[in-house]
Scaffold this motif. Structure first.
Motif, PDB file in Angstrom:
ATOM      1  N   GLN A  80     -15.687  26.393 -24.361  1.00 45.17           N
ATOM      2  CA  GLN A  80     -16.288  26.896 -23.130  1.00 45.17           C
ATOM      3  C   GLN A  80     -15.313  27.823 -22.406  1.00 45.17           C
ATOM      4  O   GLN A  80     -14.240  27.354 -21.981  1.00 45.17           O
ATOM      5  N   PRO A  81     -15.623  29.089 -22.256  1.00 48.18           N
ATOM      6  CA  PRO A  81     -16.808  29.771 -22.765  1.00 48.18           C
ATOM      7  C   PRO A  81     -16.580  30.286 -24.185  1.00 48.18           C
ATOM      8  O   PRO A  81     -15.452  30.594 -24.576  1.00 48.18           O
ATOM      9  N   ALA A  82     -17.644  30.398 -24.950  1.00 44.55           N
ATOM     10  CA  ALA A  82     -17.535  30.927 -26.305  1.00 44.55           C
ATOM     11  C   ALA A  82     -17.305  32.440 -26.267  1.00 44.55           C
ATOM     12  O   ALA A  82     -17.823  33.142 -25.396  1.00 44.55           O
ATOM     13  N   GLU A  83     -16.511  32.923 -27.200  1.00 40.48           N
ATOM     14  CA  GLU A  83     -16.246  34.349 -27.350  1.00 40.48           C
ATOM     15  C   GLU A  83     -16.681  34.804 -28.735  1.00 40.48           C
ATOM     16  O   GLU A  83     -16.821  33.979 -29.653  1.00 40.48           O
ATOM     17  N   LEU A  84     -16.874  36.093 -28.892  1.00 39.82           N
ATOM     18  CA  LEU A  84     -17.341  36.634 -30.179  1.00 39.82           C
ATOM     19  C   LEU A  84     -16.419  36.233 -31.312  1.00 39.82           C
ATOM     20  O   LEU A  84     -16.866  35.916 -32.420  1.00 39.82           O
ATOM     21  N   GLY A  85     -15.115  36.197 -31.040  1.00 42.69           N
ATOM     22  CA  GLY A  85     -14.136  35.853 -32.068  1.00 42.69           C
ATOM     23  C   GLY A  85     -14.148  34.406 -32.488  1.00 42.69           C
ATOM     24  O   GLY A  85     -13.443  34.029 -33.433  1.00 42.69           O
ATOM     25  N   ASP A  86     -14.949  33.581 -31.821  1.00 43.97           N
ATOM     26  CA  ASP A  86     -15.036  32.164 -32.194  1.00 43.97           C
ATOM     27  C   ASP A  86     -16.020  31.932 -33.336  1.00 43.97           C
ATOM     28  O   ASP A  86     -16.126  30.815 -33.846  1.00 43.97           O
ATOM     29  N   SER A  87     -16.722  32.963 -33.734  1.00 39.22           N
ATOM     30  CA  SER A  87     -17.658  32.831 -34.849  1.00 39.22           C
ATOM     31  C   SER A  87     -16.882  32.421 -36.100  1.00 39.22           C
ATOM     32  O   SER A  87     -15.970  33.136 -36.537  1.00 39.22           O
ATOM     33  N   ALA A  88     -17.235  31.272 -36.654  1.00 37.53           N
ATOM     34  CA  ALA A  88     -16.494  30.709 -37.781  1.00 37.53           C
ATOM     35  C   ALA A  88     -17.187  29.430 -38.234  1.00 37.53           C
ATOM     36  O   ALA A  88     -18.167  28.993 -37.635  1.00 37.53           O
ATOM     37  N   MET A  89     -16.639  28.834 -39.290  1.00 38.37           N
ATOM     38  CA  MET A  89     -17.055  27.498 -39.712  1.00 38.37           C
ATOM     39  C   MET A  89     -16.092  26.499 -39.080  1.00 38.37           C
ATOM     40  O   MET A  89     -14.863  26.675 -39.165  1.00 38.37           O
ATOM     41  N   TYR A  90     -16.633  25.471 -38.454  1.00 37.24           N
ATOM     42  CA  TYR A  90     -15.803  24.423 -37.871  1.00 37.24           C
ATOM     43  C   TYR A  90     -15.948  23.172 -38.734  1.00 37.24           C
ATOM     44  O   TYR A  90     -17.035  22.625 -38.889  1.00 37.24           O
TER      45      TYR A  90
END
Lengths: 114, 109
Positions: A80-90
Motif C-alpha cells: 500500500q500503495p501499489a506501484e507499476l513496478g510491483d507487477s510480479a509473481m509473489y
C-alpha cells in the motif's frame, strides 16, 4: 501430499490501491518466506518468519510493504500503495526450520498493477 | 552470502544426460549447496542438496569436488518435461541462500 496454499492466484489492481496476499504454509513448518519474482529473474527474498517473528526483512520495501504472521501459522503480505513496478509473481514458501535448505513453494500470486 | 554463477541457458535432446555446473568460489565452511527446478508460472521445487562428494536421489545427482568451489547437477536421460529453469543456491540457512537468474534448460525432441 501437503502443499503451501496461496490466494488469490491472480490479482489486477490500479496503482495507488492497496493489495494483500495470503499464504498458508505446510502444517508444522515453523519458517515462512515471501519472495517476489519479476519475469525472467530468480525469486528475491522479501521477508522470512520464524514462527511469528521476523528473521529477515532486509529486502522488504518497508515504506509500502508489510508482512505479518500473527499466530505463527498463516501469513499476509500487503502492499500500500501499489506501484507499476510491483507487477510480479509473489511466492510464499515454508520449511521445517530456518536451517533447512529445503523450501516448499506455493503456486504464487500473479500481481498486475495498471 | 556466497555468490553463484551458472550458465544462462543450455540445450539438450531427449534421452541425453545433462550436466549443469555452478561456480561458488567464496563458499563458506558451513554452507550447503541446494538446487531447485522451476517451471513457468509455478513456484520452484527442491531437487537436491549436498555438502561434499556426491549425492544421488531419484531425480538427480549432485557432484561436489573436494574444494567445493563448484558443483554439478546431473540429470540422467532428460525428457521434454525437464525443460525448466534450474537454480543453484549456496548458504547455511534459508535466509542465507539467494536465487540467482538460474539456467534455462531446453530439452528438444
Amino acid at each position: 501430499e501437503a502443499e503451501v496454499a496461496q490466494s488469490p492466484r491472480y490479482k489486477i489492481t490500479e496503482k495507488s490501491q492497496a493489495v494483500a496476499f495470503w499464504c498458508d504454509p505446510i502444517s508444522g513448518h515453523a519458517t515462512l518466506y515471501w519472495y517476489r519474482q519479476i519475469l525472467g529473474q530468480g525469486p528475491e527474498l522479501l521477508v522470512q518468519f520464524q514462527d511469528e517473528s521476523v528473521v529477515d526483512d532486509s529486502q522488504l520495501p518497508k515504506d509500502r510493504f508489510s508482512a505479518e504472521r500473527l499466530k505463527g501459522v498463516d501469513s499476509t503480505l500487503k502492499i500500500q500503495p501499489a506501484e507499476l513496478g510491483d507487477s510480479a509473481m509473489y511466492l510464499c514458501a515454508s520449511s521445517l526450520g530456518r536451517m533447512s535448505g529445503e523450501q516448499y513453494f506455493g503456486p504464487g500470486t500473479r500481481l498486475t498493477v495498471t | 552470502l556466497a555468490k553463484t554463477t551458472q550458465p544462462i541457458s543450455m540445450d539438450s535432446y531427449e534421452g541425453q544426460e545433462v550436466n549443469i555446473t555452478c561456480s561458488h568460489n567464496n563458499i563458506a565452511t558451513n554452507d550447503y549447496i541446494t538446487w531447485y527446478q522451476q517451471f513457468p508460472s509455478q513456484g520452484p521445487r527442491f531437487i537436491i542438496q549436498g555438502y561434499k562428494t556426491k549425492v544421488t536421489n531419484e531425480v538427480a545427482s549432485l557432484f561436489i569436488p573436494a574444494d567445493r568451489k563448484s558443483s554439478t547437477l546431473s540429470l540422467p536421460r532428460v525428457s521434454l518435461s525437464d525443460t525448466a529453469v534450474y537454480y543453484c543456491l549456496v548458504g547455511d540457512s534459508g535466509n542465507d541462500m539467494r536465487f540467482g537468474a538460474g539456467t534455462r534448460l531446453t530439452v528438444k525432441p
